[in-house]
Scaffold this motif. Structure first.
Motif, PDB file in Angstrom:
ATOM      1  N   LYS A  29       0.589  -1.138   0.013  1.00 18.97           N
ATOM      2  CA  LYS A  29       0.128   0.174  -0.074  1.00 18.97           C
ATOM      3  C   LYS A  29       0.714   1.322   0.013  1.00 18.97           C
ATOM      4  O   LYS A  29       1.775   1.432   0.679  1.00 18.97           O
ATOM      5  CB  LYS A  29      -0.692   0.230   1.045  1.00 18.97           C
ATOM      6  CG  LYS A  29      -2.068   1.281   1.245  1.00 18.97           C
ATOM      7  CD  LYS A  29      -2.712   0.827   2.510  1.00 18.97           C
ATOM      8  CE  LYS A  29      -3.912   1.951   2.261  1.00 18.97           C
ATOM      9  NZ  LYS A  29      -5.178   1.565   3.564  1.00 18.97           N
ATOM     10  N   VAL A  30       0.401   2.216  -1.002  1.00 16.95           N
ATOM     11  CA  VAL A  30       1.076   3.604  -0.794  1.00 16.95           C
ATOM     12  C   VAL A  30       0.904   4.422   0.282  1.00 16.95           C
ATOM     13  O   VAL A  30      -0.242   4.514   0.759  1.00 16.95           O
ATOM     14  CB  VAL A  30       0.932   4.305  -2.291  1.00 16.95           C
ATOM     15  CG1 VAL A  30       1.698   5.498  -2.065  1.00 16.95           C
ATOM     16  CG2 VAL A  30       1.248   3.379  -3.518  1.00 16.95           C
ATOM     17  N   PHE A  31       1.674   4.835   0.877  1.00 18.66           N
ATOM     18  CA  PHE A  31       1.486   5.635   2.172  1.00 18.66           C
ATOM     19  C   PHE A  31       2.011   7.287   1.769  1.00 18.66           C
ATOM     20  O   PHE A  31       2.874   7.226   0.962  1.00 18.66           O
ATOM     21  CB  PHE A  31       2.236   5.270   3.379  1.00 18.66           C
ATOM     22  CG  PHE A  31       3.674   5.387   3.370  1.00 18.66           C
ATOM     23  CD1 PHE A  31       4.404   6.458   3.961  1.00 18.66           C
ATOM     24  CD2 PHE A  31       4.419   4.514   2.850  1.00 18.66           C
ATOM     25  CE1 PHE A  31       5.708   6.714   3.774  1.00 18.66           C
ATOM     26  CE2 PHE A  31       5.769   4.475   2.810  1.00 18.66           C
ATOM     27  CZ  PHE A  31       6.322   5.586   3.478  1.00 18.66           C
ATOM     28  N   THR A  41       2.164  -0.357 -10.137  1.00 18.06           N
ATOM     29  CA  THR A  41       1.023   0.370 -11.148  1.00 18.06           C
ATOM     30  C   THR A  41       0.220  -0.612 -11.870  1.00 18.06           C
ATOM     31  O   THR A  41      -0.889  -0.351 -12.455  1.00 18.06           O
ATOM     32  CB  THR A  41       1.608   1.298 -11.916  1.00 18.06           C
ATOM     33  OG1 THR A  41       2.743   0.805 -12.550  1.00 18.06           O
ATOM     34  CG2 THR A  41       2.134   2.707 -11.028  1.00 18.06           C
ATOM     35  N   ALA A  42       0.887  -1.984 -12.177  1.00 20.42           N
ATOM     36  CA  ALA A  42       0.271  -2.688 -12.936  1.00 20.42           C
ATOM     37  C   ALA A  42      -1.281  -3.204 -12.280  1.00 20.42           C
ATOM     38  O   ALA A  42      -1.992  -3.511 -12.923  1.00 20.42           O
ATOM     39  CB  ALA A  42       0.977  -4.044 -13.106  1.00 20.42           C
ATOM     40  N   GLY A  43      -1.349  -3.305 -10.876  1.00 22.47           N
ATOM     41  CA  GLY A  43      -2.392  -3.469 -10.328  1.00 22.47           C
ATOM     42  C   GLY A  43      -3.554  -2.500 -10.278  1.00 22.47           C
ATOM     43  O   GLY A  43      -4.529  -2.737  -9.547  1.00 22.47           O
ATOM     44  N   LEU A  44      -3.139  -1.227 -10.650  1.00 19.54           N
ATOM     45  CA  LEU A  44      -4.372  -0.156 -10.843  1.00 19.54           C
ATOM     46  C   LEU A  44      -5.233  -0.377 -11.474  1.00 19.54           C
ATOM     47  O   LEU A  44      -6.410   0.289 -11.310  1.00 19.54           O
ATOM     48  CB  LEU A  44      -3.695   1.323 -11.024  1.00 19.54           C
ATOM     49  CG  LEU A  44      -2.290   1.690 -10.025  1.00 19.54           C
ATOM     50  CD1 LEU A  44      -1.816   2.809 -10.568  1.00 19.54           C
ATOM     51  CD2 LEU A  44      -3.005   1.721  -8.673  1.00 19.54           C
ATOM     52  N   VAL A  92       6.512   3.765  -1.527  1.00 19.93           N
ATOM     53  CA  VAL A  92       6.422   5.230  -1.819  1.00 19.93           C
ATOM     54  C   VAL A  92       6.011   5.430  -3.102  1.00 19.93           C
ATOM     55  O   VAL A  92       5.675   6.646  -3.818  1.00 19.93           O
ATOM     56  CB  VAL A  92       7.581   6.057  -1.376  1.00 19.93           C
ATOM     57  CG1 VAL A  92       7.880   5.922  -0.100  1.00 19.93           C
ATOM     58  CG2 VAL A  92       8.709   5.322  -2.364  1.00 19.93           C
ATOM     59  N   ALA A  93       5.670   4.279  -4.075  1.00 20.44           N
ATOM     60  CA  ALA A  93       5.188   4.695  -5.442  1.00 20.44           C
ATOM     61  C   ALA A  93       4.222   3.276  -5.573  1.00 20.44           C
ATOM     62  O   ALA A  93       4.699   2.147  -4.896  1.00 20.44           O
ATOM     63  CB  ALA A  93       6.217   4.630  -6.268  1.00 20.44           C
ATOM     64  N   ALA A  94       3.346   3.327  -6.450  1.00 16.95           N
ATOM     65  CA  ALA A  94       2.235   2.334  -6.297  1.00 16.95           C
ATOM     66  C   ALA A  94       2.771   1.180  -7.362  1.00 16.95           C
ATOM     67  O   ALA A  94       3.621   1.639  -8.334  1.00 16.95           O
ATOM     68  CB  ALA A  94       1.005   2.978  -6.990  1.00 16.95           C
TER      69      ALA A  94
END
Length: 403
Positions: free
Chosen positions: A75-77, A201-204, A197-199
């Protein structure tokens, strides 16, 4: 002078020119915002030699019943804290990694902006409601990296404090500040463990409905955790990519997941982060079994290229699971520096769901290792057909190229 073969005798490669992994990326194709619905992103499917253009919501129909899907649930915080000194100077502290945790006190590795105005030993304060944070600069490590000690009142969980007082970091190529909208969309729907600190992104692109469809279609979904660090954006600045210093990232995987991996042969990794964990896990398992040491849990940058075994992935993971459980280990917590470049032999992953990556990046090198030299054909097609690139961009589904 003959250059040392970094990858070892099993991979006779001593130079990878990063210039060979460059391509023209029009700025207009760098997605600054996500599409309206997550699964409305375009999906490029590359099944050699064919390229298919479709939409991400068609993904369930493109996977086989025996495919086991592995997702990174990090999880990105919100990581950016902005302090104001009495002089009016702004000091930005970018929290990268928690090193130590105490009661209402923690120590972090951070990046500090305007560091020349923040002396070692100095303390900055920030208050909101009944919460106050005191940030003391403990040590300057170098290259903008510092050690900062935070003491705070109110909430006992520092991540919860950050969620209300810090700002979400977006990748530098988005060229904008995060909004409340990004708090939701720059996060996967299955994110669980704070630390990135970075998503990933493939899961977005995945939605709750799609996840339910996978379950209804009897697809197995497994979760691993790799906390994405700022190093993922670190450019390759040396001409020979093999001389690039790869960043380390923390990962966690349960022994139950390892057991389930040993029961499957078709592994679909969602994102390069999942690839890094799965391939790292294989090489750690081989080392652990060779040394009868269940507590081996880290992998250096080139270590994977020296690992040898005549056993299948299923056999390795099955034996590794037995070794772990006999030592009462339920989760592996480790660090990986693995750098996957063309010439690497994939041991676990058969299919990859990912976004489009930056030119001359370690992520593009990983992709080239996975699908071969035709990565350029795929990316040329994507540019010509106006696919959206990078974190908020469109997606791809690739099958492993087996020479």
């Amino acid at each position: 002078m003959r250059q040392r073969n970094i990858l070892g005798v099993n991979y006779m490669i001593n130079n990878i020119s990063i210039a060979d992994y460059d391509y023209a990326l029009p700025e207009s194709l760098i997605a600054q915002h996500p599409v309206h619905q997550r699964d409305e992103s375009k999906l490029l499917v590359y099944n050699p030699p064919h390229i298919i253009d479709t939409v991400f919501d068609q993904l369930p129909s493109l996977l086989q019943p025996q495919d086991c899907i592995v997702m990174n649930n990090s999880k990105v915080f919100p990581a950016r804290l902005v302090f104001t000194k009495n002089t009016g100077a702004k000091i930005e502290i970018f929290c990268l990694e928690m090193l130590q945790k105490y009661t209402q006190k923690c120590v972090w590795k951070c990046m500090v902006g305007n560091l020349k105005r923040y002396a070692t030993g100095a303390t900055l304060s920030l208050s909101e409601g009944n919460i106050t944070i005191h940030a003391t600069l403990t040590q300057i490590v170098g290259n903008g990296i510092c050690i900062v000690t935070f003491e705070y009142t109110g909430e006992h969980d520092f991540y919860k404090i950050l969620s209300t007082m810090a700002h979400l970091p977006l990748p530098p190529y988005m060229q904008r500040q995060a909004t409340d909208y990004d708090l939701d969309r720059y996060q996967t729907v299955y994110a669980t463990h704070a630390g990135s600190v970075a998503a990933p992104t493939a899961g977005l692109h995945f939605t709750e409905n799609m996840m339910q469809n996978f379950v209804q279609n009897n697809h197995k979904i497994l979760y691993i955790t790799l906390h994405v660090g700022m190093g993922t954006f670190k450019p390759v600045t040396v001409s020979n990519a093999l001389l690039h210093e790869m960043h380390g990232e923390k990962f966690m995987i349960s022994t139950d997941v390892i057991k389930q991996l040993s029961d499957n042969e078709q592994i679909v990794a969602v994102g390069t982060t999942s690839v890094r964990v799965l391939e790292t896990l294989y090489h750690i398992a081989v080392r652990a079994l060779d040394n009868n040491d269940a507590f081996i849990c880290d992998l250096d940058q080139w270590e994977a290229y020296h690992t040898t075994s005549d056993k299948t992935m299923k056999n390795i993971f099955s034996s590794y699971y037995q070794l772990l459980t006999s030592n009462n280990i339920t989760h592996i917590h480790g660090t990986t520096h693995i750098m996957i470049v063309p010439g690497y032999k994939f041991k676990v992953v058969n299919k990859l769901i990912t976004n489009f990556h930056q030119p001359k990046s370690t992520l593009l090198l990983l992709l080239a290792a996975f699908i071969g030299h035709n990565w350029r054909k795929v990316y040329s097609h994507a540019v010509a057909n106006n696919y959206r690139f990078l974190s908020y961009g469109d997606a791809c589904l690739f099958s492993l190229n087996v020479p």
